[in-house]
Structures are given as C-alpha cells and as structure tokens.
Motif scaffolding. Structure first.
Motif, PDB file in Angstrom:
ATOM      1  N   GLU A 126       0.857  -1.350   0.074  1.00  0.00           N
ATOM      2  CA  GLU A 126       0.005  -0.228  -0.017  1.00  0.00           C
ATOM      3  C   GLU A 126       0.846   1.224  -0.065  1.00  0.00           C
ATOM      4  O   GLU A 126       1.920   1.210   0.530  1.00  0.00           O
ATOM      5  CB  GLU A 126      -0.822  -0.051   1.226  1.00  0.00           C
ATOM      6  N   TYR A 166       2.533  14.019  -0.675  1.00  0.00           N
ATOM      7  CA  TYR A 166       1.097  13.394  -0.664  1.00  0.00           C
ATOM      8  C   TYR A 166       1.242  12.259   0.336  1.00  0.00           C
ATOM      9  O   TYR A 166       2.225  11.631   0.397  1.00  0.00           O
ATOM     10  CB  TYR A 166       0.509  12.934  -1.995  1.00  0.00           C
ATOM     11  N   TYR A 167       0.409  12.009   1.032  1.00  0.00           N
ATOM     12  CA  TYR A 167       0.426  10.702   2.184  1.00  0.00           C
ATOM     13  C   TYR A 167      -1.159  10.176   2.361  1.00  0.00           C
ATOM     14  O   TYR A 167      -2.310  10.682   2.016  1.00  0.00           O
ATOM     15  CB  TYR A 167       0.424  11.460   3.741  1.00  0.00           C
ATOM     16  N   ALA A 168      -0.792   8.913   2.584  1.00  0.00           N
ATOM     17  CA  ALA A 168      -1.997   8.180   2.862  1.00  0.00           C
ATOM     18  C   ALA A 168      -2.912   8.756   4.179  1.00  0.00           C
ATOM     19  O   ALA A 168      -2.153   9.127   5.301  1.00  0.00           O
ATOM     20  CB  ALA A 168      -1.676   6.594   3.231  1.00  0.00           C
ATOM     21  N   ASP A 169      -4.039   8.519   4.247  1.00  0.00           N
ATOM     22  CA  ASP A 169      -4.878   9.229   5.152  1.00  0.00           C
ATOM     23  C   ASP A 169      -4.311   8.288   6.794  1.00  0.00           C
ATOM     24  O   ASP A 169      -4.224   9.124   7.705  1.00  0.00           O
ATOM     25  CB  ASP A 169      -6.219   8.608   5.185  1.00  0.00           C
ATOM     26  N   SER A 170      -3.798   7.061   6.947  1.00  0.00           N
ATOM     27  CA  SER A 170      -3.633   6.304   7.597  1.00  0.00           C
ATOM     28  C   SER A 170      -2.128   6.994   8.527  1.00  0.00           C
ATOM     29  O   SER A 170      -1.910   6.725   9.717  1.00  0.00           O
ATOM     30  CB  SER A 170      -3.200   5.031   7.641  1.00  0.00           C
ATOM     31  N   LYS A 228      -1.289  10.453   7.782  1.00  0.00           N
ATOM     32  CA  LYS A 228      -1.082  11.981   8.079  1.00  0.00           C
ATOM     33  C   LYS A 228      -0.985  12.490   9.189  1.00  0.00           C
ATOM     34  O   LYS A 228      -1.877  12.012  10.338  1.00  0.00           O
ATOM     35  CB  LYS A 228      -2.472  12.500   7.284  1.00  0.00           C
ATOM     36  N   ASP A 269       1.670   0.004  12.167  1.00  0.00           N
ATOM     37  CA  ASP A 269       2.604   0.433  11.150  1.00  0.00           C
ATOM     38  C   ASP A 269       3.564  -0.551  10.648  1.00  0.00           C
ATOM     39  O   ASP A 269       4.408  -0.547   9.965  1.00  0.00           O
ATOM     40  CB  ASP A 269       3.145   1.529  11.740  1.00  0.00           C
TER      41      ASP A 269
END
Length: 120
Positions: free
Chosen positions: A46, A59-63, A65, A90
C-alpha cells in the motif's frame, strides 16, 4: 538502471519514532517523484507517501497523515520518511519507490525493503 538503497528500519515501541532513508544511484536519470510503500504480512502493498521532485509537493495516505513526514535531499538523490507516533499497525516492510526517466525512458524502480516493527 537505477539502484535504491534503504536504511533506518528496526524495532520500536508504540509511540516511538524511526527515520527511513533511501538513496538513489545509477546512470544519468531524471527523477519525477520518490515515495514509500509498505506491505504487512498477508496484505497487499500500500501507498504511504510520495514527494514530487520538482517543487517538493507531498502526498500521504490518510492512515499516516500528521504522523509521517516525507522529505528529500535533491543533491544526494535521497528521500527520507520521518515516522512519529508509531503504532503496531504500522508494522510492515517499507519499500522505497522512484518514478524516473533513464535515457528518456520512463521507469519505476523499487528498493529491497526495510522492516519496521512496532511493539505494543
């Protein structure tokens, strides 16, 4: 060919921090973006974070941020991932990725992966 060498993984307690590094090397190439992906056991790989080489947009994954920060050193062709407030979820193998052009051909390359383990 472009080679990616990752470092900085390890074992950390929940709430702790780690910093991953990924250095790119090889024949003349132009970088469009570098980023990080991760893959936990039994899960698909992912997206985690990416940085656009020109301009530095991130840009980041929501998980992740608010907890992870991606940055770059253009002179060293190196990307970093500062991971704070780490959680057990994580835990994964983290892979560096580069979106680049080598002699005019657009290509992507992957690092070998570095293990991050967060204990509860």
């Amino acid at each position: 060919q472009v080679q990616l060498v990752e470092s900085g993984g390890g074992l950390v307690q929940s709430g702790g921090s780690l910093r991953l590094s990924c250095a790119a090397s090889g024949r003349t190439f132009s970088t469009y973006a570098m980023g990080w992906f991760r893959q936990a056991p039994g899960e698909n790989r992912e997206f985690v974070a990416t940085i656009i080489w020109s301009g530095g947009s991130t840009y980041y994954a929501d998980s992740v941020k608010g907890r992870f920060t991606i940055s770059r050193d253009s002179a060293k062709n190196t990307v970093y991932l500062q991971m704070n407030s780490l959680k057990p979820e994580d835990t994964a193998v983290y892979y560096c990725n580069i979106d680049t052009a080598v002699l005019g051909t657009r290509s992507q390359y992957w690092g070998q992966g570095t293990q991050v383990t967060v204990s509860s």
